[in-house]
Scaffold this active site. Structure first.
Site, PDB file in Angstrom:
ATOM      1  N   CYS A  16     -29.546 -67.080 -14.368  1.00 29.21           N
ATOM      2  CA  CYS A  16     -28.672 -66.510 -15.663  1.00 29.21           C
ATOM      3  C   CYS A  16     -28.620 -67.445 -16.916  1.00 29.21           C
ATOM      4  CB  CYS A  16     -27.369 -66.328 -15.023  1.00 29.21           C
ATOM      5  SG  CYS A  16     -26.800 -68.021 -14.545  1.00 29.21           S
ATOM      6  N   LYS A  76     -22.775 -59.968  -4.447  1.00 26.45           N
ATOM      7  CA  LYS A  76     -23.349 -60.046  -5.773  1.00 26.45           C
ATOM      8  C   LYS A  76     -23.097 -61.642  -6.292  1.00 26.45           C
ATOM      9  CE  LYS A  76     -22.778 -58.294 -10.598  1.00 26.45           C
ATOM     10  NZ  LYS A  76     -24.191 -58.437 -10.689  1.00 26.45           N
ATOM     11  N   SER A  90     -28.877 -54.908 -17.357  1.00 25.53           N
ATOM     12  CA  SER A  90     -28.234 -56.040 -18.064  1.00 25.53           C
ATOM     13  C   SER A  90     -26.618 -56.121 -17.586  1.00 25.53           C
ATOM     14  CB  SER A  90     -28.379 -56.005 -19.539  1.00 25.53           C
ATOM     15  OG  SER A  90     -27.704 -56.989 -20.157  1.00 25.53           O
ATOM     16  N   THR A 104     -33.545 -52.641  -5.876  1.00 24.45           N
ATOM     17  CA  THR A 104     -33.426 -51.506  -6.434  1.00 24.45           C
ATOM     18  C   THR A 104     -33.809 -50.404  -5.462  1.00 24.45           C
ATOM     19  OG1 THR A 104     -34.433 -52.455  -8.503  1.00 24.45           O
ATOM     20  CG2 THR A 104     -34.747 -50.125  -8.230  1.00 24.45           C
TER      21      THR A 104
HETATM   22  C1  LIG Z   1     -27.890 -53.570 -10.975  1.00 24.16           C
HETATM   23  C2  LIG Z   1     -28.476 -55.244 -10.586  1.00 24.16           C
HETATM   24  C3  LIG Z   1     -27.471 -55.970 -10.525  1.00 24.16           C
HETATM   25  C4  LIG Z   1     -28.060 -57.435 -10.387  1.00 24.16           C
HETATM   26  N1  LIG Z   1     -27.067 -58.431 -10.106  1.00 24.16           N
HETATM   27  C5  LIG Z   1     -27.638 -59.729  -9.681  1.00 24.16           C
HETATM   28  C6  LIG Z   1     -26.871 -60.728  -9.614  1.00 24.16           C
HETATM   29  O1  LIG Z   1     -25.526 -60.678  -9.693  1.00 24.16           O
HETATM   30  N2  LIG Z   1     -27.299 -62.025  -9.100  1.00 24.16           N
HETATM   31  C7  LIG Z   1     -28.609 -62.152  -9.119  1.00 24.16           C
HETATM   32  O2  LIG Z   1     -29.155 -63.292  -8.644  1.00 24.16           O
HETATM   33  N3  LIG Z   1     -29.763 -61.402  -9.052  1.00 24.16           N
HETATM   34  C8  LIG Z   1     -29.071 -60.120  -9.503  1.00 24.16           C
HETATM   35  N4  LIG Z   1     -30.037 -58.957  -9.472  1.00 24.16           N
HETATM   36  C9  LIG Z   1     -31.478 -59.041  -9.303  1.00 24.16           C
HETATM   37  C10 LIG Z   1     -31.678 -58.705  -8.175  1.00 24.16           C
HETATM   38  O3  LIG Z   1     -31.007 -59.622  -7.164  1.00 24.16           O
HETATM   39  C11 LIG Z   1     -33.264 -58.957  -7.687  1.00 24.16           C
HETATM   40  O4  LIG Z   1     -33.578 -60.136  -7.952  1.00 24.16           O
HETATM   41  C12 LIG Z   1     -33.923 -57.791  -8.814  1.00 24.16           C
HETATM   42  O5  LIG Z   1     -33.439 -56.682  -8.608  1.00 24.16           O
HETATM   43  C13 LIG Z   1     -35.486 -57.585  -8.110  1.00 24.16           C
HETATM   44  O6  LIG Z   1     -35.521 -57.129  -6.996  1.00 24.16           O
HETATM   45  P1  LIG Z   1     -35.904 -55.511  -6.711  1.00 24.16           P
HETATM   46  O7  LIG Z   1     -36.861 -55.185  -7.355  1.00 24.16           O
HETATM   47  O8  LIG Z   1     -35.949 -55.341  -5.296  1.00 24.16           O
HETATM   48  O9  LIG Z   1     -34.620 -54.769  -7.293  1.00 24.16           O
HETATM   49  C14 LIG Z   1     -29.516 -57.492  -9.995  1.00 24.16           C
HETATM   50  C15 LIG Z   1     -30.454 -56.323  -9.961  1.00 24.16           C
HETATM   51  C16 LIG Z   1     -30.018 -55.343 -10.324  1.00 24.16           C
HETATM   52  C17 LIG Z   1     -30.666 -54.078 -10.345  1.00 24.16           C
END
Ligand SMILES: Cc1cc2nc3c(=O)[nH]c(=O)nc-3n(C[C@H](O)[C@H](O)[C@H](O)COP(=O)(O)O)c2cc1C
Length: 313
Positions: free
Chosen positions: A131, A46, A71, A267
């Site tokens: 962010c 993370k 979020s 996800t």
């Molecule tokens: C629970 C959660 C926490 C996330 N925390 C971060 C983070 O700390 N830093 C970041 O760059 N992206 C974060 N993301 C975004 C993911 O890295 C990714 O860009 C996003 O989930 C899309 O990919 P997916 O559809 O495979 O989940 C987070 C996503 C989720 C679901």
């Protein structure tokens, strides 16, 4: 892996054994009980912030059609804990460690990059420029090509290690942001973070997310991300890591055909903790079926316009 198949890809000077890695924030240390981290292309914990922070108010996640909104707000134990605990934990695995950095100002990005890049086991930095920048009215750094340039340029001075820039999809022209990052010296682009979204509980009339809005992830966003990968691949020579809605090997292959050299999986890990391993195996099976010797043959392999006309008209 079946003998003879070449799954290794180059991500801006870093060669990874296969093109599948976790998306930051959707992967963590507890998953080591369920999958072998050594099998992954890379490890991306993370995003880390300078100081410990608790993240946003609850509720911080909700399900939506074809995905989820979160979020979390970069809940973080801060950089000291990251250096003392997180990095040593990941050092036990052979998959390369990519550190994702989140910061509130360009100076803070530079300061953190300097510190983290000096750790030998950190192979690359991923800049989460998606962010909100609190000094800029909540806008993400990555919404402006000028700020993206400035930020990446300054971080570039801190290290020779590969710099991956994670773009935001919440822009009208992702090509100009990608080019700004490339001009400033980025080695690779992660396309992309989450589109800003909102869901409302119609009975309570309250937003389902405590922070009102959050980032949409999962299958619902994949077509948007595939489009943005294609657009970025059209203008940039940098290797792209596709991210957003990869649930299966077919999704990963689709992103690679659009122009991605690798993919990140978020996800899907919540739905099935073995998803990343299944995706690696599924890509191998596809390569065997299509008699592809080298995975490079997939990258940007979508046939559009001229190629299509040649075949079908
Ligand atoms: C629970 C959660 C926490 C996330 N925390 C971060 C983070 O700390 N830093 C970041 O760059 N992206 C974060 N993301 C975004 C993911 O890295 C990714 O860009 C996003 O989930 C899309 O990919 P997916 O559809 O495979 O989940 C987070 C996503 C989720 C679901």
């Amino acid at each position: 892996m079946k003998k003879g198949l070449k799954m290794a890809v180059d991500i801006g000077g870093m060669t990874i054994a296969n093109p599948v890695m976790p998306a930051s924030g959707a992967f963590g240390e507890g998953m080591d009980k369920l999958i072998d981290f050594n099998l992954l292309g890379a490890l991306v914990p993370k995003s880390i912030t300078k100081y410990p922070q608790r993240g946003n108010r609850n509720p911080r996640a909700c399900e939506t059609q074809g995905g989820m909104i979160n979020s979390i707000g970069i809940q973080s134990k801060g950089i000291d804990h990251y250096l003392q605990e997180t990095i040593p934990y990941y050092e036990q695995y052979c998959a390369p460690l990519i550190s994702s950095i989140s910061a509130e100002s360009i100076d803070e990005f530079v300061e953190m990059s300097n510190i983290i890049a000096s750790v030998p086991s950190v192979v690359a930095l991923e800049l989460n420029i998606s962010c909100p920048n609190l000094k800029n009215n909540g806008q993400a750094f990555g919404m402006s090509d000028a700020i993206t340039y400035q930020l990446v340029d300054r971080v570039r001075e801190t290290t020779d290690k590969p710099i991956l820039v994670k773009l935001t999809p919440n822009v009208t022209d992702i090509q100009s942001i990608a080019l700004a990052a490339e001009r400033a010296g980025a080695d690779s682009l992660v396309v992309a973070n989450t589109p800003l979204a909102m869901a409302i509980d119609i009975h309570s009339r309250r937003p389902k997310i405590g922070n009102v809005m959050g980032g949409l992830s999962g299958p619902a966003i994949k077509p948007i991300i595939v489009r943005q990968i294609y657009q970025v691949h059209e203008v940039s020579r940098l290797p792209i890591i596709g991210c957003g809605g990869v649930m299966t090997a077919n999704d990963a292959i689709e992103m690679m055909l659009a122009g991605a050299s690798a993919v990140q999986v978020g996800t899907a890990n919540f739905v099935s903790p073995t998803a990343m391993i299944d995706i690696i195996q599924g890509i191998q099976t596809y390569m065997e079926e299509h008699q592809l010797y080298h995975i490079d043959k997939l990258i940007g392999g979508v046939m559009v316009r001229n190629q299509w006309e040649k075949d079908y008209i």
